[in-house]
Design an enzyme around this catalytic site. Sequence first.
Site, PDB file in Angstrom:
ATOM      1  N   ASP A 193      50.714  30.416  35.800  1.00 11.84           N
ATOM      2  CA  ASP A 193      50.167  32.113  35.444  1.00 11.84           C
ATOM      3  C   ASP A 193      51.583  33.273  36.480  1.00 11.84           C
ATOM      4  OD1 ASP A 193      49.002  33.890  33.117  1.00 11.84           O
ATOM      5  OD2 ASP A 193      47.736  34.337  35.306  1.00 11.84           O
ATOM      6  N   GLU A 277      54.247  31.459  30.061  1.00  4.44           N
ATOM      7  CA  GLU A 277      54.177  31.677  29.572  1.00  4.44           C
ATOM      8  C   GLU A 277      55.562  32.408  28.682  1.00  4.44           C
ATOM      9  OE1 GLU A 277      50.073  33.889  29.135  1.00  4.44           O
ATOM     10  OE2 GLU A 277      50.888  34.055  30.788  1.00  4.44           O
ATOM     11  N   CYS A 330      38.045  30.576  28.002  1.00  4.00           N
ATOM     12  CA  CYS A 330      37.408  29.688  29.278  1.00  4.00           C
ATOM     13  C   CYS A 330      38.149  28.100  29.190  1.00  4.00           C
ATOM     14  CB  CYS A 330      35.920  29.821  28.777  1.00  4.00           C
ATOM     15  SG  CYS A 330      35.542  28.080  30.359  1.00  4.00           S
ATOM     16  N   CYS A 333      34.685  25.151  28.424  1.00  4.88           N
ATOM     17  CA  CYS A 333      34.319  24.836  27.115  1.00  4.88           C
ATOM     18  C   CYS A 333      34.924  25.668  26.509  1.00  4.88           C
ATOM     19  CB  CYS A 333      33.022  25.687  27.239  1.00  4.88           C
ATOM     20  SG  CYS A 333      33.028  27.257  27.415  1.00  4.88           S
ATOM     21  N   CYS A 349      31.868  33.215  32.340  1.00  2.44           N
ATOM     22  CA  CYS A 349      31.783  32.059  30.733  1.00  2.44           C
ATOM     23  C   CYS A 349      30.342  31.929  30.572  1.00  2.44           C
ATOM     24  CB  CYS A 349      32.336  31.193  30.483  1.00  2.44           C
ATOM     25  SG  CYS A 349      32.415  30.649  28.397  1.00  2.44           S
ATOM     26  N   CYS A 351      28.535  29.489  29.785  1.00  2.00           N
ATOM     27  CA  CYS A 351      28.862  28.171  29.889  1.00  2.00           C
ATOM     28  C   CYS A 351      28.568  27.584  31.506  1.00  2.00           C
ATOM     29  CB  CYS A 351      29.568  26.992  29.170  1.00  2.00           C
ATOM     30  SG  CYS A 351      31.821  27.595  30.450  1.00  2.00           S
ATOM     31  N   ASP A 358      43.381  34.316  36.838  1.00  2.00           N
ATOM     32  CA  ASP A 358      44.315  33.979  37.244  1.00  2.00           C
ATOM     33  C   ASP A 358      44.466  32.560  37.596  1.00  2.00           C
ATOM     34  OD1 ASP A 358      45.316  36.141  37.404  1.00  2.00           O
ATOM     35  OD2 ASP A 358      45.361  36.754  38.984  1.00  2.00           O
TER      36      ASP A 358
END
Length: 375
Positions: A193, A277, A330, A333, A349, A351, A358
């Site tokens: 990332d 990306e 996330c 999940c 999150c 969960c 990052d």
Amino acid sequence: MRRRKEGGSPNRAYRYRLYPSDEQKVFFAKSFGCCRFIYNKMLADKIAAYKEKGTMRKCTPAQYKKEFPWLKEVDSLALANVQLDLEQAYHAFFTQKKAGFPKFKSKKISRRSYTTNLVNGNIVVKEKSIRLPKAGEVKAVIHRPVPAGYRLKSVTVSQEPSGEYYASVLYEYEAVENQAVSEKEDLQILGIDFAMHGLGVMSDGNRCEYPGYYHQASERLAREQRKLSHCEKGSHNYEKQKRKVAARHQKVKNQRKDFQHKLSHQLTEKYDVIVIEDLDMKAMSQCLNFGKSVMDNGYGQFVSMLEYKLREKGGKLIRIDRYYPSSKKCSRCGEVKQELKLSERIYRCRCGNEMDRDVNAAINIRKEGKRMLYA
């Protein structure tokens, strides 16, 4: 590493530092100037012919040697390559939408370089020198040996603004198809990332830890540039100080490339597939005053290094869509957190997943790349 043409062999360029004599420096300066002159002259004649008759004039350097006999002092192949560059620029203008019309080369701004081709053994790379047409034996630091089976094609001689001379020697070699990615069962896959500070964060939790060489040198650069601004333009002190400023920029450039080469080598030795990306770095540098941070990272150059080194080792670089919600999703999940703010550096999150934002994004990038690989 240059990309292979369709149906052709791949090329690789090795860049060596040159230490020419005073006489050779004069020859290089003449070559740079003649290449610039002949490019501008042919472009001007092409434009004039089109305005007068509406036809595309065919120009060659040989047509101008009678009128300008000093063109014979330089390598004829260097002038021939200028003609090819101009024809390629014209072809790109008429066939590619984003290509602009060819522009005249400025004496002060244009890159000082020329390219010559191998013909009948006129170029020879030795242990401590390179023999070039009409220049003779030029002292060079041959820091990397050329693998067996590589065929020399051309040499590009260039001069940096700092005054240093370099020779980029282009070789052609036979491609060896490596099916490591398709045949290997347990692939080592890494997601990266992009990070504004430190270049990137990896899916294994590590960071690239790029030192930010431009930021480190900014104070010294500012001091040298202030001295330059106080010099009279065109004076001896102005030119001397201008080379000092260029030398500082050259050092930052060399430090950045050295760091990226070493890091990309380490990653491509360890991983078979790397996922990133597909970012628009130019747009990122123009928003929110991030220009210096983005440009200092040199992320685009780093990605290019990863791509060709992976290709040589039989690996693969995968680019996922830039609009993929890697930061908002996330990694445990799969829930997408639409209200996530840029200031939130810890991803939390419902969960129970709580981790560095990052790292969470890098894991999601790796998962998406893995899905694309086996799709």
